[in-house]
Enzyme design. Structure first.
Site, PDB file in Angstrom:
ATOM      1  CG  ASN A  61      40.425  32.818  28.360  1.00 32.24           C
ATOM      2  OD1 ASN A  61      40.689  31.864  27.631  1.00 32.24           O
ATOM      3  ND2 ASN A  61      40.006  33.984  27.874  1.00 32.24           N
ATOM      4  CB  CYS A  62      35.516  34.707  31.225  1.00 32.68           C
ATOM      5  SG  CYS A  62      35.932  35.250  32.899  1.00 32.68           S
ATOM      6  CE  LYS A  63      35.669  43.192  29.613  1.00 33.93           C
ATOM      7  NZ  LYS A  63      34.423  44.006  29.532  1.00 33.93           N
TER       8      LYS A  63
END
EC number: 3.1.3.-
Length: 561
Positions: A459-461
């Site tokens: 995941n990222c933001k």
């Protein structure tokens, strides 16, 4: 109220903004009467950029003297259409300015796609700001609020309406097939709403065919942008899964100001990721539904920049790590509620074991060094779980990998090579630099997790841009491994054959389509040109084709949060 009377009462700035928007009228056309709602969606555009170069080819005198952008007119049209729908939700369908804008768009719509002009691009980019100013002006008129307060109210109202619109649209499985050297590969992105055993999705708080977009940053009940991503190949008359993992947005509901609610929300999101991970392992899921307490190994790879210098991703990483730690105390059993094939909620028991990494992959991390020390404090502990306490490249792997290799599995060489590559990257701090491959560590951690029968999650933001590029890098390497039976060396640019695979994956992985339910427009913000040029990541070189690079970028640069 007539449009002209509105202009007399609105601010000069707002007047000028909307005068500029109204210049999109085509001369000699009458404005049709309408209901102030957005016009119908434009026809689907082809994925490649189309530029007319033949001597006799033209889109008319209007376009002959205009500089064209790299954006599809249909994509811009649909973005503006969706923004007008949000505006109509806030202001009501009878607002005269919205009516005028919608009618102008309907008149200007063309059936054949073409590159947009720079003027059309600028109008699309400014529309959201202008709509918020219109809402603020209306609020000032009706409620007598000061300008600053009215603008703050308008921005929040627009954001909330946009979140609801994006969340409430159908979130559906994206499936694309690519062919390379005679092999047919299927890329599938399955949203949480379609993770089903029976007629309903498996989650206790049902998605009901909808989703939670990346902009819904106060949501404490659901994970943002939760998908299961797979790539399979058709061989010997059947489909064989080459890779499967879970992708999502950051676990932190970072705009929730109450720290207790933010922590509860992060844990709820983490439980949904674990539920999705269990769903990705059908045999394990069946055992859990039969009443057995099952062990679930998950390798979580965050892609955030663990610093608060620009933005608050450092705090988001802390929230995410705290959530994983809370759910994975040694020997801890947790209970998840899963909707079974009959549609009934059933409690299952799992013992989660999570190796939680964070590897910064953007320009702030790889070009300016932000967040590297904080990330590596987490990564060292996670590497001990995964590879054992001796991280020297020449040392025999321990930890989860050592346990797997002790069984002498068929994929022994692949697992051993990935483990050695990860140790080399770690020893030489190669993950601190772009080095021709920004995702070198993150991508190999996810691949290694899958190879040892753990569940990779990343995941990222937002769960779309960096997360989408990670998805594409994984699938590029998976397909390359399937074709050549060799793993790429860390920090190497793809050769011409590797670039062909990467280009096909970028256009057919489902990632551009995944961005659309999150923002209203397809495209990946990882593809960007910064100044000075030294700040740019190596993606133009990795992709090797300007048109495909632009196509993957899409309209991401026009979309503001």
């Amino acid at each position: 109220m007539q449009i002209q009377s509105f202009y007399h009462s609105a601010s000069l700035k707002t007047q000028e903004a909307f005068k500029s928007l109204q210049k999109t009228l085509y001369n000699g056309m009458q404005i049709l009467s309408g209901q102030g709602k957005a016009p119908a969606k434009a026809p689907d555009a082809r994925p490649e950029i189309i530029v007319l170069r033949e001597p006799g080819a033209t889109w008319g005198n209007y376009l002959q003297h205009q500089k064209t952008s790299n954006h599809s007119l249909h994509n811009l049209y649909n973005l503006r259409r969706d923004l007008l729908t949000v505006g109509a939700t806030v202001l009501g369908k009878q607002d005269p300015v919205l009516t005028s804008m919608a009618n102008q768009m309907e008149l200007a719509k063309v059936k054949a796609d073409r590159p947009a002009t720079k003027q059309e691009e600028a109008a699309a980019k400014a529309l959201k700001k202008n709509l918020i100013e219109l809402i603020a002006a209306r609020t000032q008129q009706q409620d007598g609020l000061p300008a600053k307060e009215a603008h703050r109210f308008a921005a929040v109202a627009f954001r909330d309406a946009q979140d609801k619109q994006l969340n409430n649209q159908p979130w559906q499985t994206i499936k694309n097939t690519l062919t390379h050297n005679g092999h047919h590969y299927t890329n599938t992105q399955l949203p949480a709403a379609e993770m089903k055993i029976g007629a309903k999705d498996i989650f206790p708080s049902a998605y009901e065919g909808k989703g939670v977009c990346s902009w819904d940053t106060k949501n404490i009940h659901h994970a943002n942008n939760l998908w299961m991503s797979t790539v399979s190949v058709h061989e010997d008359g059947k489909d064989k899964t080459l890779f499967c993992g879970i992708r999502h947005g950051v676990l932190s509901p970072y705009h929730e100001k109450d720290p207790l609610l933010r922590q509860v929300g992060a844990e709820n999101k983490a439980k949904e990721v674990l539920t999705a991970a269990l769903f990705s392992k059908p045999e394990l899921l069946n055992k859990a539904l039969a009443g057995e307490a099952v062990s679930l190994k998950l390798v979580s790879v965050g892609l955030l920049t663990a610093s608060n210098i620009f933005g608050k991703e450092g705090t988001m990483v802390e929230d995410q790590m705290r959530a994983w730690q809370s759910l994975t105390q040694p020997g801890k059993m947790i209970h998840l509620k899963i909707r079974n094939k009959d549609g009934d909620l059933q409690t299952v028991k799992i013992k989660p074991d999570v190796a939680a990494f964070n590897v910064g992959v953007n320009e702030l991390a790889l070009k300016l060094g932000f967040g590297l020390k904080a990330s590596d404090s987490y990564n060292a502990e996670a590497l001990y779980q995964l590879l054992g306490n001796d991280l020297r490249p020449e040392a025999r792997p321990g930890g989860w990998v050592g346990e797997w290799l002790a069984q002498y599995p068929d994929n022994y060489e692949v697992v051993n090579t990935l483990a050695r590559q990860i140790k080399d990257i770690w020893k030489n701090n190669q993950h601190h630099k772009d080095g021709g491959e920004p995702y070198k560590l993150a991508q190999r951690l996810a691949m290694l997790a899958h190879e040892i029968d753990a569940v990779p999650a990343w995941n990222c933001k937002s769960g779309k841009d960096r997360t989408g590029m990670m998805d594409s890098e994984i699938k590029r390497e998976i397909i390359s491994l399937h074709q050549t039976h060799m793993l790429s060396a860390p920090g190497s640019l793809p050769d011409s054959g590797g670039q062909k695979i990467f280009q096909k994956v970028l256009l057919n992985s489902g990632n551009p389509g995944d961005s659309e339910p999150n923002t209203g427009g397809a495209g990946n913000k990882v593809m960007k040109n910064l100044s000075p040029e030294v700040l740019n990541l190596s993606y133009q070189k990795r992709v090797g084709d300007e048109n495909i690079w632009q196509s993957v970028k899409g309209i991401s640069s026009l979309i503001t949060s």
